[in-house]
Design a protein around this motif. Structure first.
Motif, PDB file in Angstrom:
ATOM      1  N   GLN A 162       9.615  -6.948   6.351  1.00 62.58           N
ATOM      2  CA  GLN A 162      10.085  -6.463   5.056  1.00 62.58           C
ATOM      3  C   GLN A 162       8.942  -5.888   4.231  1.00 62.58           C
ATOM      4  O   GLN A 162       9.099  -4.853   3.558  1.00 62.58           O
ATOM      5  CB  GLN A 162      10.751  -7.609   4.288  1.00 62.58           C
ATOM      6  CG  GLN A 162      12.078  -8.068   4.877  1.00 62.58           C
ATOM      7  CD  GLN A 162      12.673  -9.238   4.115  1.00 62.58           C
ATOM      8  OE1 GLN A 162      11.983 -10.214   3.817  1.00 62.58           O
ATOM      9  NE2 GLN A 162      13.951  -9.145   3.783  1.00 62.58           N
ATOM     10  N   LYS A 163       7.791  -6.552   4.277  1.00 65.83           N
ATOM     11  CA  LYS A 163       6.631  -6.097   3.513  1.00 65.83           C
ATOM     12  C   LYS A 163       6.140  -4.734   4.004  1.00 65.83           C
ATOM     13  O   LYS A 163       5.836  -3.838   3.204  1.00 65.83           O
ATOM     14  CB  LYS A 163       5.511  -7.130   3.612  1.00 65.83           C
ATOM     15  CG  LYS A 163       4.321  -6.881   2.702  1.00 65.83           C
ATOM     16  CD  LYS A 163       3.355  -8.058   2.770  1.00 65.83           C
ATOM     17  CE  LYS A 163       2.228  -7.924   1.747  1.00 65.83           C
ATOM     18  NZ  LYS A 163       1.357  -6.777   2.008  1.00 65.83           N
ATOM     19  N   ILE A 164       6.050  -4.576   5.324  1.00 70.44           N
ATOM     20  CA  ILE A 164       5.626  -3.294   5.885  1.00 70.44           C
ATOM     21  C   ILE A 164       6.606  -2.190   5.519  1.00 70.44           C
ATOM     22  O   ILE A 164       6.217  -1.088   5.109  1.00 70.44           O
ATOM     23  CB  ILE A 164       5.483  -3.393   7.418  1.00 70.44           C
ATOM     24  CG1 ILE A 164       4.346  -4.348   7.798  1.00 70.44           C
ATOM     25  CG2 ILE A 164       5.223  -2.008   8.027  1.00 70.44           C
ATOM     26  CD1 ILE A 164       4.257  -4.641   9.281  1.00 70.44           C
ATOM     27  N   LEU A 165       7.892  -2.489   5.638  1.00 71.79           N
ATOM     28  CA  LEU A 165       8.924  -1.489   5.340  1.00 71.79           C
ATOM     29  C   LEU A 165       8.890  -1.087   3.874  1.00 71.79           C
ATOM     30  O   LEU A 165       9.033   0.095   3.527  1.00 71.79           O
ATOM     31  CB  LEU A 165      10.296  -2.050   5.710  1.00 71.79           C
ATOM     32  CG  LEU A 165      11.469  -1.069   5.723  1.00 71.79           C
ATOM     33  CD1 LEU A 165      11.219   0.044   6.736  1.00 71.79           C
ATOM     34  CD2 LEU A 165      12.764  -1.800   6.045  1.00 71.79           C
ATOM     35  N   ARG A 166       8.678  -2.078   3.011  1.00 68.40           N
ATOM     36  CA  ARG A 166       8.675  -1.813   1.566  1.00 68.40           C
ATOM     37  C   ARG A 166       7.442  -1.027   1.135  1.00 68.40           C
ATOM     38  O   ARG A 166       7.536  -0.113   0.316  1.00 68.40           O
ATOM     39  CB  ARG A 166       8.742  -3.143   0.813  1.00 68.40           C
ATOM     40  CG  ARG A 166       8.772  -3.009  -0.709  1.00 68.40           C
ATOM     41  CD  ARG A 166       8.965  -4.346  -1.387  1.00 68.40           C
ATOM     42  NE  ARG A 166       7.867  -5.283  -1.128  1.00 68.40           N
ATOM     43  CZ  ARG A 166       7.970  -6.333  -0.329  1.00 68.40           C
ATOM     44  NH1 ARG A 166       9.123  -6.587   0.298  1.00 68.40           N
ATOM     45  NH2 ARG A 166       6.941  -7.138  -0.142  1.00 68.40           N
ATOM     46  N   GLU A 167       6.273  -1.373   1.684  1.00 64.48           N
ATOM     47  CA  GLU A 167       5.022  -0.777   1.217  1.00 64.48           C
ATOM     48  C   GLU A 167       4.597   0.467   1.991  1.00 64.48           C
ATOM     49  O   GLU A 167       3.906   1.319   1.442  1.00 64.48           O
ATOM     50  CB  GLU A 167       3.901  -1.820   1.288  1.00 64.48           C
ATOM     51  CG  GLU A 167       4.133  -3.020   0.372  1.00 64.48           C
ATOM     52  CD  GLU A 167       3.013  -4.041   0.464  1.00 64.48           C
ATOM     53  OE1 GLU A 167       2.077  -3.824   1.281  1.00 64.48           O
ATOM     54  OE2 GLU A 167       3.066  -5.050  -0.262  1.00 64.48           O
TER      55      GLU A 167
ATOM     56  N   SER B 200      -3.173  -2.933   3.960  1.00 64.55           N
ATOM     57  CA  SER B 200      -3.961  -2.325   2.901  1.00 64.55           C
ATOM     58  C   SER B 200      -4.619  -3.410   2.045  1.00 64.55           C
ATOM     59  O   SER B 200      -4.126  -4.538   1.965  1.00 64.55           O
ATOM     60  CB  SER B 200      -3.078  -1.443   2.016  1.00 64.55           C
ATOM     61  OG  SER B 200      -2.043  -2.220   1.417  1.00 64.55           O
ATOM     62  N   VAL B 201      -5.734  -3.081   1.416  1.00 65.51           N
ATOM     63  CA  VAL B 201      -6.435  -3.988   0.505  1.00 65.51           C
ATOM     64  C   VAL B 201      -6.388  -3.366  -0.884  1.00 65.51           C
ATOM     65  O   VAL B 201      -6.899  -2.270  -1.094  1.00 65.51           O
ATOM     66  CB  VAL B 201      -7.900  -4.194   0.958  1.00 65.51           C
ATOM     67  CG1 VAL B 201      -8.629  -5.101  -0.035  1.00 65.51           C
ATOM     68  CG2 VAL B 201      -7.942  -4.795   2.359  1.00 65.51           C
ATOM     69  N   ASN B 202      -5.725  -4.068  -1.809  1.00 58.70           N
ATOM     70  CA  ASN B 202      -5.514  -3.544  -3.166  1.00 58.70           C
ATOM     71  C   ASN B 202      -4.819  -2.185  -3.138  1.00 58.70           C
ATOM     72  O   ASN B 202      -5.130  -1.285  -3.924  1.00 58.70           O
ATOM     73  CB  ASN B 202      -6.854  -3.434  -3.913  1.00 58.70           C
ATOM     74  CG  ASN B 202      -7.528  -4.782  -4.089  1.00 58.70           C
ATOM     75  OD1 ASN B 202      -6.858  -5.785  -4.319  1.00 58.70           O
ATOM     76  ND2 ASN B 202      -8.848  -4.806  -3.975  1.00 58.70           N
ATOM     77  N   GLY B 203      -3.891  -2.058  -2.201  1.00 56.02           N
ATOM     78  CA  GLY B 203      -3.111  -0.828  -2.110  1.00 56.02           C
ATOM     79  C   GLY B 203      -3.812   0.324  -1.435  1.00 56.02           C
ATOM     80  O   GLY B 203      -3.280   1.435  -1.379  1.00 56.02           O
ATOM     81  N   VAL B 204      -5.011   0.092  -0.882  1.00 58.91           N
ATOM     82  CA  VAL B 204      -5.792   1.167  -0.255  1.00 58.91           C
ATOM     83  C   VAL B 204      -5.935   0.896   1.232  1.00 58.91           C
ATOM     84  O   VAL B 204      -6.354  -0.193   1.645  1.00 58.91           O
ATOM     85  CB  VAL B 204      -7.190   1.272  -0.896  1.00 58.91           C
ATOM     86  CG1 VAL B 204      -8.003   2.362  -0.198  1.00 58.91           C
ATOM     87  CG2 VAL B 204      -7.069   1.555  -2.378  1.00 58.91           C
ATOM     88  N   LEU B 205      -5.581   1.893   2.050  1.00 63.55           N
ATOM     89  CA  LEU B 205      -5.764   1.797   3.497  1.00 63.55           C
ATOM     90  C   LEU B 205      -7.132   2.362   3.854  1.00 63.55           C
ATOM     91  O   LEU B 205      -7.419   3.533   3.595  1.00 63.55           O
ATOM     92  CB  LEU B 205      -4.672   2.567   4.234  1.00 63.55           C
ATOM     93  CG  LEU B 205      -3.293   1.908   4.335  1.00 63.55           C
ATOM     94  CD1 LEU B 205      -2.290   2.880   4.949  1.00 63.55           C
ATOM     95  CD2 LEU B 205      -3.364   0.629   5.168  1.00 63.55           C
TER      96      LEU B 205
END
Length: 324
Positions: A182-187, A265-270
């Motif tokens: 779910q987390k991967i799909l959402r983000e 991702s870390v803090n929204g950054v890949l």
């Protein structure tokens, strides 16, 4: 290059599927702790948290910040043992089997698809293009085809497994797969499930080398005179283990690149966005030696894994062929 006729007794196509899946399942369960260690050593997220493992083992964790880290291969095997010990002490016994759920979900269809594609592919290729005879070119073509099909079909499962193994603590070890999905799909969307696919395709060379070398070594072992059933079985196990060892040593860097590409991702950054970009960044920041991070744990897992898997597969195929 020698060519050999196909066996007169043809096992049912579905038997390759069942035998491969069963062999892969048994091997994965036995060697799961080494898979967890390998994934963590490949990831820079783990390396940042545990940059040095002290061989002397001071304290409960055996981690000493700032101490020099030996880089020889023997130490890498020792380090693997210390990491397994630390995971057991600090996180729990269950943590040694993190990602086993998606691993089994992935291994069974992956090995089933791979053995099915290879076992039947080499027969079709030989029948259509080589007068019904097997040789190394038939094995190579069938192995490459099987690798591409398997990688494409199972990549989403391996992404989930990698994400689970990179989480520390004992939270939902075997039950967190759905939350991770779910987390991967959402983000990240559907594309998030195909992170590392380019590196997986690069890794098709490993399976190709392994199958071709295994077939050659197996035939060499079978051609030796004076072998009883036990000797032939030992020869087959040695062929499987040796083929996997050589293939892994040649192609291992793709494993590290694939793990980095599958990191969250870390803090929204890949940090890692593409195969070439990842390769350049890893070498620039950590050196080329990092492309072999986790090699010892990988070899300790895949060599016995291959022996178990191929022995079960070959045993079922021979059993089917010997039936009236």
């Amino acid at each position: 290059m020698s060519a050999t006729p196909l066996a007169a007794s043809k096992p049912s196509p579905w038997l390759h599927f069942v035998a491969g899946g069963l062999g892969g399942m048994c091997g994965a369960i036995v060697t799961s702790p080494f898979d967890v260690v390998k994934t963590r050593l490949q990831s820079d997220l783990f390396r940042q948290k545990h940059p040095v493992v002290n061989v002397v083992g001071n304290g409960a964790s055996g981690v000493v910040m700032g101490a020099p880290r030996p880089s020889n291969l023997l130490y890498n095997f020792v380090e693997t043992g210390y990491i397994i010990r630390d995971i057991y002490r600090e996180e729990s016994f269950r943590a040694l089997f993190k990602g086993l759920g998606p691993t089994l979900v992935g291994v069974v269809p992956a090995r089933s698809i791979n053995f099915f594609s290879y076992g039947n592919g080499k027969r079709i290729i030989a029948d259509k293009f080589n007068d019904g005879k097997e040789n190394s070119w038939v094995h190579l073509s069938a192995a490459a085809l099987a690798g591409i099909v398997t990688s494409t079909a199972t990549n989403p499962i391996w992404v989930v497994k990698t994400r689970l193994q990179l989480t520390q603590g004992d939270k939902k070890v075997l039950g967190g797969s759905w939350h991770c999905i779910q987390k991967i799909l959402r983000e990240e969307g559907i594309r998030g499930f195909y992170k590392g696919l380019s590196a997986s395709y690069l890794g098709v060379t490993e399976g190709t080398i392994q199958w071709v070398l295994y077939e050659r070594l197996k035939r060499l072992s079978e051609s030796m005179d004076g072998q009883g059933p036990v000797g032939r079985w030992v020869g087959m196990l040695g062929s499987a283990g040796t083929a996997k060892l050589v293939a892994s040593l040649i192609t291992y860097p793709h494993e590290v690149l694939r793990t980095r590409l599958r990191q969250p991702s870390v803090n929204g950054v890949l940090k890692y966005t593409g195969l070439v970009q990842t390769l350049r960044l890893v070498i620039a920041e950590e050196g080329a030696r990092t492309l072999y991070s986790g090699l010892s744990a990988h070899l300790m897992r895949v060599v016995p894994n291959a022996a178990v898997m191929y022995s079960i597969y070959e045993g079922l195929i021979k059993w089917s062929s010997s039936r009236p």
